[in-house]
Design an enzyme around this catalytic site. Structure first.
Site, short mmCIF file in Angstrom:
data_model
loop_
_atom_site.label_atom_id
_atom_site.label_comp_id
_atom_site.label_asym_id
_atom_site.label_seq_id
_atom_site.Cartn_x
_atom_site.Cartn_y
_atom_site.Cartn_z
N ASP A 9 0.88 -1.17 0.00
CA ASP A 9 0.00 0.00 0.00
C ASP A 9 0.92 1.23 0.00
OD1 ASP A 9 -2.33 1.62 0.45
OD2 ASP A 9 -1.69 1.78 2.54
N LEU A 10 0.40 2.39 -0.35
CA LEU A 10 1.26 3.59 -0.40
C LEU A 10 1.12 4.46 0.86
CD1 LEU A 10 3.10 5.57 -2.04
CD2 LEU A 10 0.98 6.61 -2.87
N ASP A 11 -0.09 5.06 0.98
CA ASP A 11 -0.31 6.04 2.05
C ASP A 11 -0.26 5.35 3.42
OD1 ASP A 11 -0.84 8.28 0.32
OD2 ASP A 11 -2.76 7.36 -0.15
N THR A 17 1.86 9.94 4.23
CA THR A 17 0.86 10.85 3.67
C THR A 17 -0.47 10.76 4.40
OG1 THR A 17 0.62 9.12 2.06
CG2 THR A 17 1.62 11.16 1.28
N LYS A 45 -9.13 5.49 6.00
CA LYS A 45 -7.86 4.96 5.50
C LYS A 45 -8.10 3.85 4.51
CE LYS A 45 -4.71 6.14 9.23
NZ LYS A 45 -3.89 5.63 10.32
N GLY A 46 -7.42 3.91 3.39
CA GLY A 46 -7.52 2.86 2.37
C GLY A 46 -8.75 2.97 1.49
N ARG A 49 -11.38 8.27 -2.56
CA ARG A 49 -11.68 9.68 -2.25
C ARG A 49 -13.18 9.92 -2.15
NH1 ARG A 49 -9.18 13.55 -6.52
NH2 ARG A 49 -7.51 12.06 -6.21
N SER A 114 -2.48 0.66 -4.44
CA SER A 114 -2.98 1.81 -3.68
C SER A 114 -4.32 2.28 -4.20
CB SER A 114 -1.97 2.96 -3.80
OG SER A 114 -2.52 4.16 -3.34
N ALA A 115 -5.13 2.84 -3.30
CA ALA A 115 -6.42 3.42 -3.70
C ALA A 115 -6.24 4.83 -4.24
CB ALA A 115 -7.34 3.47 -2.48
N SER A 116 -5.05 5.39 -4.09
CA SER A 116 -4.87 6.81 -4.43
C SER A 116 -4.71 7.06 -5.92
CB SER A 116 -3.62 7.35 -3.71
OG SER A 116 -3.36 8.66 -4.16
N ASN A 118 -3.35 9.78 -6.74
CA ASN A 118 -2.14 10.60 -6.75
C ASN A 118 -0.88 9.76 -6.59
OD1 ASN A 118 -3.46 13.26 -6.77
ND2 ASN A 118 -4.23 12.66 -4.75
N LYS A 145 -10.91 -0.84 -2.22
CA LYS A 145 -10.73 -1.66 -1.02
C LYS A 145 -11.93 -1.40 -0.11
CE LYS A 145 -5.74 -0.82 -1.22
NZ LYS A 145 -4.58 -0.16 -0.60
N GLU A 169 -0.04 -3.34 4.59
CA GLU A 169 -1.18 -2.42 4.66
C GLU A 169 -1.27 -1.71 6.00
OE1 GLU A 169 -3.76 -0.88 3.69
OE2 GLU A 169 -3.97 -1.55 1.63
N ASP A 170 -1.80 -0.48 6.01
CA ASP A 170 -2.04 0.21 7.29
C ASP A 170 -3.53 0.46 7.52
OD1 ASP A 170 -2.36 2.23 5.32
OD2 ASP A 170 -2.07 3.75 6.87
C1 BG6 Z 1 -5.68 5.78 0.15
C2 BG6 Z 1 -5.76 6.54 1.45
O1 BG6 Z 1 -4.38 5.28 -0.03
O2 BG6 Z 1 -6.01 6.62 -0.95
C3 BG6 Z 1 -7.12 7.18 1.59
O3 BG6 Z 1 -5.52 5.66 2.54
C4 BG6 Z 1 -7.41 8.05 0.37
O4 BG6 Z 1 -7.14 7.94 2.77
C5 BG6 Z 1 -7.30 7.21 -0.88
O5 BG6 Z 1 -8.72 8.60 0.46
C6 BG6 Z 1 -7.55 8.00 -2.15
O6 BG6 Z 1 -6.50 8.89 -2.34
P1 BG6 Z 1 -6.49 10.10 -3.36
O7 BG6 Z 1 -5.04 10.53 -3.32
O8 BG6 Z 1 -6.87 9.54 -4.70
O9 BG6 Z 1 -7.43 11.12 -2.86
MG MG Z 2 -2.75 3.18 3.54
#
Ligand code: BG6
Ligand code: MG
Length: 217
Positions: A9-11, A17, A45-46, A49, A114-116, A118, A145, A169-170
């Site tokens: 996982d990233l964040d 972050t 978390k995870g 958005r 990762s779910a992000s 970014n 997730k 994972e966190d």
């Molecule tokens: C996950 C974070 O990695 O990414 C979440 O744990 C976050 O908190 C999700 O909402 C989405 O991230 P982003 O960067 O696309 O807003």
């Molecule tokens: Mg995370």
């Protein structure tokens, strides 16, 4: 025994972050007239958005039109991007650089799951973008997730069977996703929050090379 692979996982695992996501959501909550605590933040978390905003609005008991939601999603991300623009390699979490170097030297493949949306930008800021054998992020999945999709795509990209993948994972949603994918789950954080993981570590400091050797088998 077949060769293992890691999915990170990233964040909150590779980089700290999680605190910036929390700060940006907290500022939004306060602008909408309610408080948002670190404990409540565990629910976000995870999580994607869009889903994070829904949970936040449920906590604050606030109802918004789709147009307003889109506006706040945009503003939250802009604020988050301002925080991460200042970030550099010093914010990579302890133990991670050593672990990635070790996996490379052992030729154990590793992916990001990762779910992000970014994720690539963050990895670029951290100069880690080219180190991963595969990257799967919030732009690549249709289900977030705790659905296992992100990790299953990562395993496929690495050419690995799910049972040979070790997920770090966190987030509770991430541990659930790893378990549903039938992967080995290593949770970082409060064991009370991260119930059901195969391994529970307090912080990334505990991601030692000894543990990595044991996980690889
Ligand atoms: C996950 C974070 O990695 O990414 C979440 O744990 C976050 O908190 C999700 O909402 C989405 O991230 P982003 O960067 O696309 O807003
Ligand atoms: Mg995370």
């Amino acid at each position: 025994m077949s060769q293992k692979a890691f999915i990170f996982d990233l964040d909150g695992v590779i980089v700290d972050t999680a605190k910036y996501h929390f700060l940006a959501w907290k500022e939004l909550a306060e602008s909408l007239g309610f408080d948002f605590t670190e404990e409540q933040n565990e629910l976000l978390k995870g999580v994607s958005r869009v889903r994070s905003l829904e949970i936040l609005l449920e906590i604050g008991n606030v109802e918004l039109s789709q147009e307003e939601k889109d506006k706040y999603l945009h503003e939250k991300n802009e604020q988050y991007l301002r925080y991460i623009a200042k970030m550099d390699t010093r914010e990579i979490l302890p133990g991670i650089p050593e672990l990635l170097l070790f996996l490379k030297s052992e030729k154990i493949p590793f992916a990001l799951g990762s779910a992000s949306k970014n994720a690539r930008l963050i990895l670029e800021n951290l100069k880690l973008l080219d180190d991963f054998d595969a990257i799967v992020d919030g732009n690549d999945v249709s289900t977030a997730k705790p659905d296992p999709e992100v990790f299953l795509i990562a395993a496929k990209k690495l050419g690995k069977k799910p049972e040979d993948c070790i997920v770090i994972e966190d987030a509770a949603a991430g541990v659930q996703a790893a378990n549903s994918a039938l992967m080995t789950s290593v949770a970082i954080g409060d064991p009370e929050v991260l119930k059901g993981a195969d391994y529970n570590l307090k912080s990334t400091n505990e991601l030692t090379l000894d543990l990595a050797r044991r996980l690889i088998g």
